[in-house]
Design an enzyme around this catalytic site. Structure first.
Site, PDB file in Angstrom:
ATOM      1  N   THR A  27      77.616   0.333  53.223  1.00 29.84           N
ATOM      2  CA  THR A  27      77.625   0.627  51.781  1.00 29.84           C
ATOM      3  C   THR A  27      76.445   1.518  51.389  1.00 29.84           C
ATOM      4  O   THR A  27      76.247   1.809  50.218  1.00 29.84           O
ATOM      5  CB  THR A  27      77.553  -0.688  50.969  1.00 29.84           C
ATOM      6  OG1 THR A  27      76.457  -1.449  51.481  1.00 29.84           O
ATOM      7  CG2 THR A  27      78.828  -1.506  51.119  1.00 29.84           C
ATOM      8  N   SER A 254      69.258  -4.940  47.659  1.00 32.28           N
ATOM      9  CA  SER A 254      70.546  -4.432  48.114  1.00 32.28           C
ATOM     10  C   SER A 254      70.728  -3.052  47.526  1.00 32.28           C
ATOM     11  O   SER A 254      69.893  -2.570  46.759  1.00 32.28           O
ATOM     12  CB  SER A 254      71.679  -5.340  47.636  1.00 32.28           C
ATOM     13  OG  SER A 254      71.774  -5.259  46.230  1.00 32.28           O
ATOM     14  N   LYS A 255      71.836  -2.451  47.882  1.00 34.85           N
ATOM     15  CA  LYS A 255      72.111  -1.142  47.334  1.00 34.85           C
ATOM     16  C   LYS A 255      72.239  -1.246  45.804  1.00 34.85           C
ATOM     17  O   LYS A 255      71.754  -0.394  45.075  1.00 34.85           O
ATOM     18  CB  LYS A 255      73.392  -0.594  47.937  1.00 34.85           C
ATOM     19  CG  LYS A 255      73.560   0.851  47.627  1.00 34.85           C
ATOM     20  CD  LYS A 255      74.703   1.443  48.386  1.00 34.85           C
ATOM     21  CE  LYS A 255      74.998   2.793  47.772  1.00 34.85           C
ATOM     22  NZ  LYS A 255      76.225   2.767  46.982  1.00 34.85           N
ATOM     23  N   GLN A 256      72.858  -2.347  45.342  1.00 34.22           N
ATOM     24  CA  GLN A 256      73.048  -2.547  43.893  1.00 34.22           C
ATOM     25  C   GLN A 256      71.712  -2.661  43.169  1.00 34.22           C
ATOM     26  O   GLN A 256      71.587  -2.261  42.017  1.00 34.22           O
ATOM     27  CB  GLN A 256      73.875  -3.814  43.598  1.00 34.22           C
ATOM     28  CG  GLN A 256      75.352  -3.722  43.941  1.00 34.22           C
ATOM     29  CD  GLN A 256      75.613  -3.736  45.446  1.00 34.22           C
ATOM     30  OE1 GLN A 256      74.834  -4.263  46.227  1.00 34.22           O
ATOM     31  NE2 GLN A 256      76.702  -3.106  45.871  1.00 34.22           N
ATOM     32  N   ARG A 258      69.108  -1.157  44.037  1.00 36.54           N
ATOM     33  CA  ARG A 258      68.436   0.114  44.360  1.00 36.54           C
ATOM     34  C   ARG A 258      67.310  -0.024  45.384  1.00 36.54           C
ATOM     35  O   ARG A 258      66.234   0.567  45.229  1.00 36.54           O
ATOM     36  CB  ARG A 258      67.889   0.762  43.098  1.00 36.54           C
ATOM     37  CG  ARG A 258      69.015   1.074  42.171  1.00 36.54           C
ATOM     38  CD  ARG A 258      68.737   2.278  41.331  1.00 36.54           C
ATOM     39  NE  ARG A 258      69.781   2.333  40.325  1.00 36.54           N
ATOM     40  CZ  ARG A 258      69.636   1.920  39.074  1.00 36.54           C
ATOM     41  NH1 ARG A 258      68.481   1.515  38.649  1.00 36.54           N
ATOM     42  NH2 ARG A 258      70.645   1.957  38.248  1.00 36.54           N
TER      43      ARG A 258
END
Ligand code: GLU
Length: 318
Positions: A27, A254-256, A258
């Site tokens: 992701t 996480s990617k969410q 950032r």
């Protein structure tokens, strides 16, 4: 080996009884949180001369970022990880997942469900904040299912009436009553996607994984996985859940949230991950990546890992 077993991995008994893996979802680039799972699973495997595999978990292809998988491999290489094999991507394993699902349907453990999201919006909430499936479509046990693939249905696994127990190597004794915590859960979605729970268990079985080392955000999902192992008639692996790195707001990196990609230079990030896991501190700094890995593999100590679900990520990494 079952008929659907994965065949190109090194054989299970080639002198190693430990088979571990790192299973990132493509992701985005690897970040500090993913490095923790990679480092811990790698050291745990290599210290006992075990095998270690990398598996790209792209079962949910909607979330895949193009190029992320290649980027993950490049970063792992740059950080000095060596894997025994790259296992097949989940997106290529639909036949195996359907085969496992069919086995469970034949055993009367899985049934089709036509409940809409709206139908479930008033279902009670379990301890982890999920809607608990109230069993609306659950047939009486022993009812034969006349078909195995149908586009208008999701497929749910019956959960047991009694609580399940297991011992995590770091987090200790765990117990969960699946019926009141999540209810019968989905193995295949109505849109045809297989659920992560089914994919991860079928992959770990087929790839002969003996030890799963991963972030504690997945601890609460492990009883579902263990139930799947039981339903599929397969002995479970050992589990070790490490604390996850949290942002200053307390959310998982996480990617969410950032999380930045891992830095170019591996040694400072590896040392920060090592400290985060409260591992024994070396008396001097490392002159090379190879020196770090030799020392880390020799000194890895699971007993030192903090027995908590999350810890603040080091400020200079986030
Ligand atoms: N793919 C999952 C993740 O990236 C890890 C699953 C696992 O290790 O079992 O969070």
């Amino acid at each position: 080996m079952p008929a659907h077993a994965f065949s190109s991995l090194p054989p299970r008994h080639s002198g190693s009884l430990y088979r571990g893996r790192f299973a990132p979802s493509p992701t985005g680039p690897l970040h500090f949180g993913s490095l923790l799972a990679a480092l811990a699973s790698y050291c745990d495997a290599r210290q006992v001369h075990g095998q270690w595999f990398v598996r790209i978990e792209d079962v949910d292809s909607d979330r895949e970022v193009p190029g992320a998988a290649e980027d993950i491999f490049q970063t792992l290489r740059r950080y000095g990880f060596h894997w025994d094999a790259e296992t097949p991507r989940q997106s290529t394993r639909g036949t195996q997942y359907q085969h496992a699902l069919n086995t469970l349907i034949d055993k009367g453990l899985v049934y089709p469900c036509s409940c809409s999201r709206q139908h479930l919006q008033h279902a009670p909430l379990g301890a982890s904040g999920e809607r608990v499936y109230p069993g609306s479509c659950r047939p009486a046990s022993g009812t034969a299912i006349p078909f195995k693939n149908h586009e208008t249905f999701a497929w749910r696994l019956r959960v047991p009436e009694t609580p399940r127990f297991f011992t995590d190597r770091v987090q200790g004794e765990q117990t969960q009553h699946l019926l009141s915590e999540c209810g019968d859960f989905i193995l295949k979605r109505r849109d045809g996607f297989y659920a992560y729970h089914l994919a991860v268990v079928v992959d770990d079985i087929d790839q002969g994984i003996t030890d799963i080392v991963r972030g504690a955000d997945l601890l609460a999902l492990t009883p579902r996985h263990l139930w799947l192992y039981e339903c599929l008639g397969h002995p479970p692996p050992r589990y070790l859940h490490i604390p996850i790195a949290a942002t200053p707001e307390g959310q998982k990196l996480s990617k969410q949230t950032r999380a930045p990609a891992l830095p170019e230079n591996p040694l400072p990030a590896l040392s920060a991950a090592w400290r985060f896991l409260a591992q024994p501190q070396p008396s001097q700094s490392f002159s090379s990546l190879g020196a770090f890995w030799d020392w880390a593999i020799a000194h890895w100590n699971q007993n030192a890992i903090p027995r908590v679900i999350s810890l603040p990520a080091p400020f200079d990494i986030t």
